[in-house]
Design a protein around this motif. Structure first.
Motif, PDB file in Angstrom:
ATOM      1  N   PHE A  22      35.799  29.859  39.098  1.00  0.00           N
ATOM      2  CA  PHE A  22      35.772  30.411  40.490  1.00  0.00           C
ATOM      3  C   PHE A  22      35.763  31.658  40.290  1.00  0.00           C
ATOM      4  O   PHE A  22      34.610  32.414  41.058  1.00  0.00           O
ATOM      5  N   ARG A  23      36.129  32.314  39.182  1.00  0.00           N
ATOM      6  CA  ARG A  23      36.254  33.838  39.768  1.00  0.00           C
ATOM      7  C   ARG A  23      35.019  35.176  39.415  1.00  0.00           C
ATOM      8  O   ARG A  23      34.425  35.374  40.411  1.00  0.00           O
ATOM      9  N   ALA A  24      34.413  34.007  38.640  1.00  0.00           N
ATOM     10  CA  ALA A  24      33.112  34.214  38.292  1.00  0.00           C
ATOM     11  C   ALA A  24      31.762  34.331  39.217  1.00  0.00           C
ATOM     12  O   ALA A  24      31.037  35.356  39.166  1.00  0.00           O
ATOM     13  N   GLY A  25      31.960  33.079  40.142  1.00  0.00           N
ATOM     14  CA  GLY A  25      31.802  33.072  41.084  1.00  0.00           C
ATOM     15  C   GLY A  25      31.710  31.847  42.069  1.00  0.00           C
ATOM     16  O   GLY A  25      31.754  30.582  42.100  1.00  0.00           O
ATOM     17  N   HIS A  26      31.559  32.192  43.725  1.00  0.00           N
ATOM     18  CA  HIS A  26      32.068  30.835  44.165  1.00  0.00           C
ATOM     19  C   HIS A  26      31.162  31.452  45.956  1.00  0.00           C
ATOM     20  O   HIS A  26      31.525  31.981  45.733  1.00  0.00           O
ATOM     21  N   LEU A  27      31.436  30.509  46.891  1.00  0.00           N
ATOM     22  CA  LEU A  27      31.360  30.278  47.979  1.00  0.00           C
ATOM     23  C   LEU A  27      31.951  31.083  48.250  1.00  0.00           C
ATOM     24  O   LEU A  27      33.145  31.219  48.683  1.00  0.00           O
ATOM     25  N   PRO A  28      32.013  32.116  49.541  1.00  0.00           N
ATOM     26  CA  PRO A  28      32.509  32.730  50.320  1.00  0.00           C
ATOM     27  C   PRO A  28      33.860  32.141  51.148  1.00  0.00           C
ATOM     28  O   PRO A  28      33.765  30.891  52.073  1.00  0.00           O
TER      29      PRO A  28
ATOM     30  N   THR B  91      32.320  37.047  44.172  1.00  0.00           N
ATOM     31  CA  THR B  91      33.344  36.881  43.005  1.00  0.00           C
ATOM     32  C   THR B  91      34.574  37.101  43.144  1.00  0.00           C
ATOM     33  O   THR B  91      35.088  38.305  44.498  1.00  0.00           O
ATOM     34  N   SER B  92      35.524  37.410  41.971  1.00  0.00           N
ATOM     35  CA  SER B  92      36.924  37.737  42.300  1.00  0.00           C
ATOM     36  C   SER B  92      36.940  38.884  41.510  1.00  0.00           C
ATOM     37  O   SER B  92      36.639  38.809  40.435  1.00  0.00           O
ATOM     38  N   PRO B  93      37.542  39.871  41.152  1.00  0.00           N
ATOM     39  CA  PRO B  93      38.117  40.922  40.129  1.00  0.00           C
ATOM     40  C   PRO B  93      38.910  40.069  39.073  1.00  0.00           C
ATOM     41  O   PRO B  93      40.463  39.840  40.127  1.00  0.00           O
ATOM     42  N   ALA B  94      39.247  41.040  37.738  1.00  0.00           N
ATOM     43  CA  ALA B  94      40.074  40.600  36.772  1.00  0.00           C
ATOM     44  C   ALA B  94      41.146  41.385  36.805  1.00  0.00           C
ATOM     45  O   ALA B  94      40.961  42.204  37.820  1.00  0.00           O
ATOM     46  N   THR B  95      42.420  41.016  36.545  1.00  0.00           N
ATOM     47  CA  THR B  95      43.172  41.077  36.319  1.00  0.00           C
ATOM     48  C   THR B  95      44.079  42.069  34.868  1.00  0.00           C
ATOM     49  O   THR B  95      43.546  41.205  34.452  1.00  0.00           O
ATOM     50  N   ASP B  96      44.022  43.142  35.013  1.00  0.00           N
ATOM     51  CA  ASP B  96      43.976  44.089  34.776  1.00  0.00           C
ATOM     52  C   ASP B  96      46.393  44.200  34.364  1.00  0.00           C
ATOM     53  O   ASP B  96      46.894  45.045  34.799  1.00  0.00           O
ATOM     54  N   VAL B  97      46.533  43.055  33.073  1.00  0.00           N
ATOM     55  CA  VAL B  97      48.643  42.790  32.603  1.00  0.00           C
ATOM     56  C   VAL B  97      49.145  44.145  32.284  1.00  0.00           C
ATOM     57  O   VAL B  97      49.715  44.238  33.335  1.00  0.00           O
TER      58      VAL B  97
ATOM     59  N   GLY C   6      50.733  29.768  36.742  1.00  0.00           N
ATOM     60  CA  GLY C   6      48.990  29.619  36.811  1.00  0.00           C
ATOM     61  C   GLY C   6      47.796  28.871  37.942  1.00  0.00           C
ATOM     62  O   GLY C   6      47.057  29.351  38.396  1.00  0.00           O
ATOM     63  N   TYR C   7      48.125  28.085  37.907  1.00  0.00           N
ATOM     64  CA  TYR C   7      47.486  26.879  38.699  1.00  0.00           C
ATOM     65  C   TYR C   7      47.940  27.225  39.923  1.00  0.00           C
ATOM     66  O   TYR C   7      46.867  27.317  41.027  1.00  0.00           O
ATOM     67  N   ARG C   8      49.423  27.392  40.724  1.00  0.00           N
ATOM     68  CA  ARG C   8      49.476  27.139  42.379  1.00  0.00           C
ATOM     69  C   ARG C   8      48.540  29.014  42.364  1.00  0.00           C
ATOM     70  O   ARG C   8      48.476  29.807  43.906  1.00  0.00           O
ATOM     71  N   SER C   9      48.595  30.262  41.341  1.00  0.00           N
ATOM     72  CA  SER C   9      48.026  31.213  41.631  1.00  0.00           C
ATOM     73  C   SER C   9      46.666  31.619  42.572  1.00  0.00           C
ATOM     74  O   SER C   9      46.418  31.948  43.183  1.00  0.00           O
ATOM     75  N   ALA C  10      45.756  30.393  41.455  1.00  0.00           N
ATOM     76  CA  ALA C  10      44.442  30.898  41.155  1.00  0.00           C
ATOM     77  C   ALA C  10      44.121  30.107  43.299  1.00  0.00           C
ATOM     78  O   ALA C  10      43.997  30.849  43.329  1.00  0.00           O
ATOM     79  N   ALA C  11      45.333  29.120  43.217  1.00  0.00           N
ATOM     80  CA  ALA C  11      44.976  28.720  44.503  1.00  0.00           C
ATOM     81  C   ALA C  11      45.365  30.208  46.099  1.00  0.00           C
ATOM     82  O   ALA C  11      44.383  30.432  46.290  1.00  0.00           O
ATOM     83  N   GLY C  12      46.497  30.703  45.271  1.00  0.00           N
ATOM     84  CA  GLY C  12      47.111  31.142  46.461  1.00  0.00           C
ATOM     85  C   GLY C  12      45.791  32.607  46.585  1.00  0.00           C
ATOM     86  O   GLY C  12      46.121  32.820  47.659  1.00  0.00           O
ATOM     87  N   ALA C  13      45.247  32.991  45.515  1.00  0.00           N
ATOM     88  CA  ALA C  13      44.543  34.403  45.274  1.00  0.00           C
ATOM     89  C   ALA C  13      43.305  33.511  46.478  1.00  0.00           C
ATOM     90  O   ALA C  13      42.699  34.834  46.825  1.00  0.00           O
ATOM     91  N   SER C  14      42.537  33.028  45.945  1.00  0.00           N
ATOM     92  CA  SER C  14      41.880  32.235  46.929  1.00  0.00           C
ATOM     93  C   SER C  14      41.989  32.002  48.727  1.00  0.00           C
ATOM     94  O   SER C  14      41.068  32.774  49.144  1.00  0.00           O
ATOM     95  N   ILE C  15      42.820  31.960  48.394  1.00  0.00           N
ATOM     96  CA  ILE C  15      43.268  31.789  49.809  1.00  0.00           C
ATOM     97  C   ILE C  15      43.439  32.959  50.601  1.00  0.00           C
ATOM     98  O   ILE C  15      42.914  33.616  52.236  1.00  0.00           O
ATOM     99  N   ILE C  16      44.731  34.147  49.758  1.00  0.00           N
ATOM    100  CA  ILE C  16      44.623  35.149  50.595  1.00  0.00           C
ATOM    101  C   ILE C  16      42.674  35.927  50.838  1.00  0.00           C
ATOM    102  O   ILE C  16      42.729  36.945  51.580  1.00  0.00           O
ATOM    103  N   GLU C  17      42.099  35.980  49.395  1.00  0.00           N
ATOM    104  CA  GLU C  17      41.102  36.603  49.212  1.00  0.00           C
ATOM    105  C   GLU C  17      40.045  36.335  51.223  1.00  0.00           C
ATOM    106  O   GLU C  17      39.434  37.049  51.304  1.00  0.00           O
ATOM    107  N   ALA C  18      39.718  34.679  51.306  1.00  0.00           N
ATOM    108  CA  ALA C  18      39.250  34.250  52.287  1.00  0.00           C
ATOM    109  C   ALA C  18      40.072  34.948  53.582  1.00  0.00           C
ATOM    110  O   ALA C  18      39.070  34.995  54.216  1.00  0.00           O
TER     111      ALA C  18
END
Length: 455
Positions: free
Chosen positions: A290-296, A360-366, A423-435
């Motif tokens: 998803f981070r590598a490419g997704h629909l807006p 796309t979504s940016p990678a996280t620098d931990v 990690g599961y919920r944060s992926a969903a959460g990041a996509s919600i905030i991004e949108a």
């Protein structure tokens, strides 16, 4: 999936367990007659079990109108001619026979007896199994009594599902447990409708069955305590209520259409199909893809063990959406999971991931997060009970089920970092905030959150 069965010379009990919904259903076979208790949406496993044992399904019993999954009781009855049994308090809108205190059902040489056990819902029953010597052998407790827990009493407060207060239902549950279930012989086997991870309880044991004696010794809710003490303990720290629960109660009171027909009726779209603007896209692919490419604007709700629960927690029961997956096998799997909660009619179209996928979504620098956490607006999407143990100072707590409605509360003066517990919920959460916050950099901490947990 079927689990090992329990049997006496006169009767066989087979448990079927759906791990994704933490749902247990049962076949009770006596000779060539069979009853099904609290079936899931897909009736095929019960048909297969009946065929394997040359048995006829003559009864389907519902302990209550379930909130967390759609039952196939009506479909089984229509397919086999079986009679559906449920409490008259259910006010069921499908053909049925009432099954309340004093009612009995003969099944081969054994009997099933009804016990009204309100509390989780006002119409809950438990079902006693008496053997050919009239001895109580088992009780199917629905959502009244679990292994190590009891059913939550706060799911029927909305007017659409009865408007019953949680305090009143908790008081009913206190009496049901003490006057009905705790009075059964200690050797009585307990077969509940849910196991660990179910949102119909809060501390459910990993065991999938028990006995009355074991529960009397170990279950916190069955220990000596006053009614007010019980109510206070029961109502403390209940988990969130997914958006779909009330919808499924009503659907189960009505009776759902055929599972396979409903799945087949979902429109399948080609990769080049135009999607209607403004309609949510649920993308079930892994977070890295998803981070590598997704629909807006897409929501990344990965296919996994709890896909259907999170779908029904984040997406409303009347909200249309497109369903997207990476392979046909995965798409078929998430379609069937969607139907288990009665959401298949919401799908405007099911499709494989098209090309191109422009967002796309940016990678996280931990390392940057560890060194300078104050440079991020950190959003914690865990539940409130989990967040009592903070991972970051000054994190903004917005549990995932309400994030879409509250995304406007998030400050946008810094990049946003989203975390959960694994990690599961944060992926969903990041996509919600991004949108919801276009132009803001949104980072998903993902599984790296484990590096920030104190050990």
């Amino acid at each position: 999936m079927p689990l090992p069965s329990s049997s006496t010379p006169a009767v066989q009990i087979q448990q079927f367990y759906d791990k994704g919904l933490a749902h247990a259903s049962y076949a009770v076979r006596a000779g060539r007659q069979m009853a099904v208790i609290d079936p899931g949406r897909d009736p095929q496993p019960y048909y297969d079990f009946a065929d394997e044992h040359d048995a006829e399904i003559v009864a389907v019993l519902e302990t209550h109108p379930h909130a967390d999954f759609v039952s196939s009781h009506l479909e089984i009855a229509q397919e086999t001619g079986a009679t559906i049994y449920c409490s008259k308090l259910t006010e069921a809108r499908y053909p049925h026979k009432s099954f309340d205190d004093g009612d009995r059902l003969k099944l081969g040489t054994v009997e099933l007896h009804a016990l009204n056990t309100p509390g989780h819902s006002p119409d809950s029953i438990s079902i006693l199994l008496l053997d050919d010597l009239a001895q109580t052998r088992a009780v199917f407790t629905g959502d009244t009594l679990f292994v190590g827990d009891v059913g939550r009493p706060d799911l029927r407060e909305a007017e659409a599902v009865g408007g019953h207060t949680r305090e009143a239902l908790a008081a009913q549950l206190y009496r049901s447990l003490r006057q009905k279930l705790m009075a059964l012989p200690p050797t009585t086997k307990v077969y509940p409708a849910h196991g660990p991870g179910s949102l119909c309880g809060k501390t459910t044991s990993p065991d999938l069955d028990s006995t009355i004696g074991k529960e009397l010794a170990t279950n916190y809710a069955l220990q000596p305590q006053s009614e007010p003490e019980f109510i206070a303990a029961l109502l403390a720290d209940q988990p969130f209520v997914p958006k779909y629960f009330g919808h499924d109660v009503q659907l189960n009171k009505q009776g759902a259409p055929s599972f396979e027909d409903s799945v087949r009726s979902v429109p399948r779209l080609g990769g080049g199909a135009a999607l209607a603007p403004g309609v949510l896209v649920v993308d079930a692919r892994p977070a890295a893809q998803f981070r590598a490419g997704h629909l807006p604007g897409a929501l990344n709700l990965q296919d996994g063990g709890k896909f259907e629960t999170w779908l029904g927690a984040v997406v409303g029961p009347q909200e249309p959406f497109y369903l997207l997956a990476d392979t046909q096998i995965q798409l078929d799997a998430v379609l069937r999971k969607t139907a288990k909660i009665g959401y298949e009619g919401n799908i405007k179209g099911a499709l494989l991931a098209p090309t191109p996928l422009p967002a796309t979504s940016p990678a996280t620098d931990v390392a940057a997060v560890r060194a300078h956490p104050a440079q991020f607006t950190i959003v914690d999407v865990r539940n409130r009970s989990e967040a009592a143990k903070k991972l970051f100072d000054h994190a903004l707590l917005i549990p995932l089920p309400g994030l879409r409605e509250r995304v406007g509360e998030i400050p946008t003066d810094k990049p946003v970092l989203v975390h959960c517990a694994g990690g599961y919920r944060s992926a969903a959460g990041a996509s919600i905030i991004e949108a919801g916050l276009p132009g803001v950099a949104v980072y998903d901490l993902g599984e790296a959150v484990e590096e920030f947990v104190e050990r």
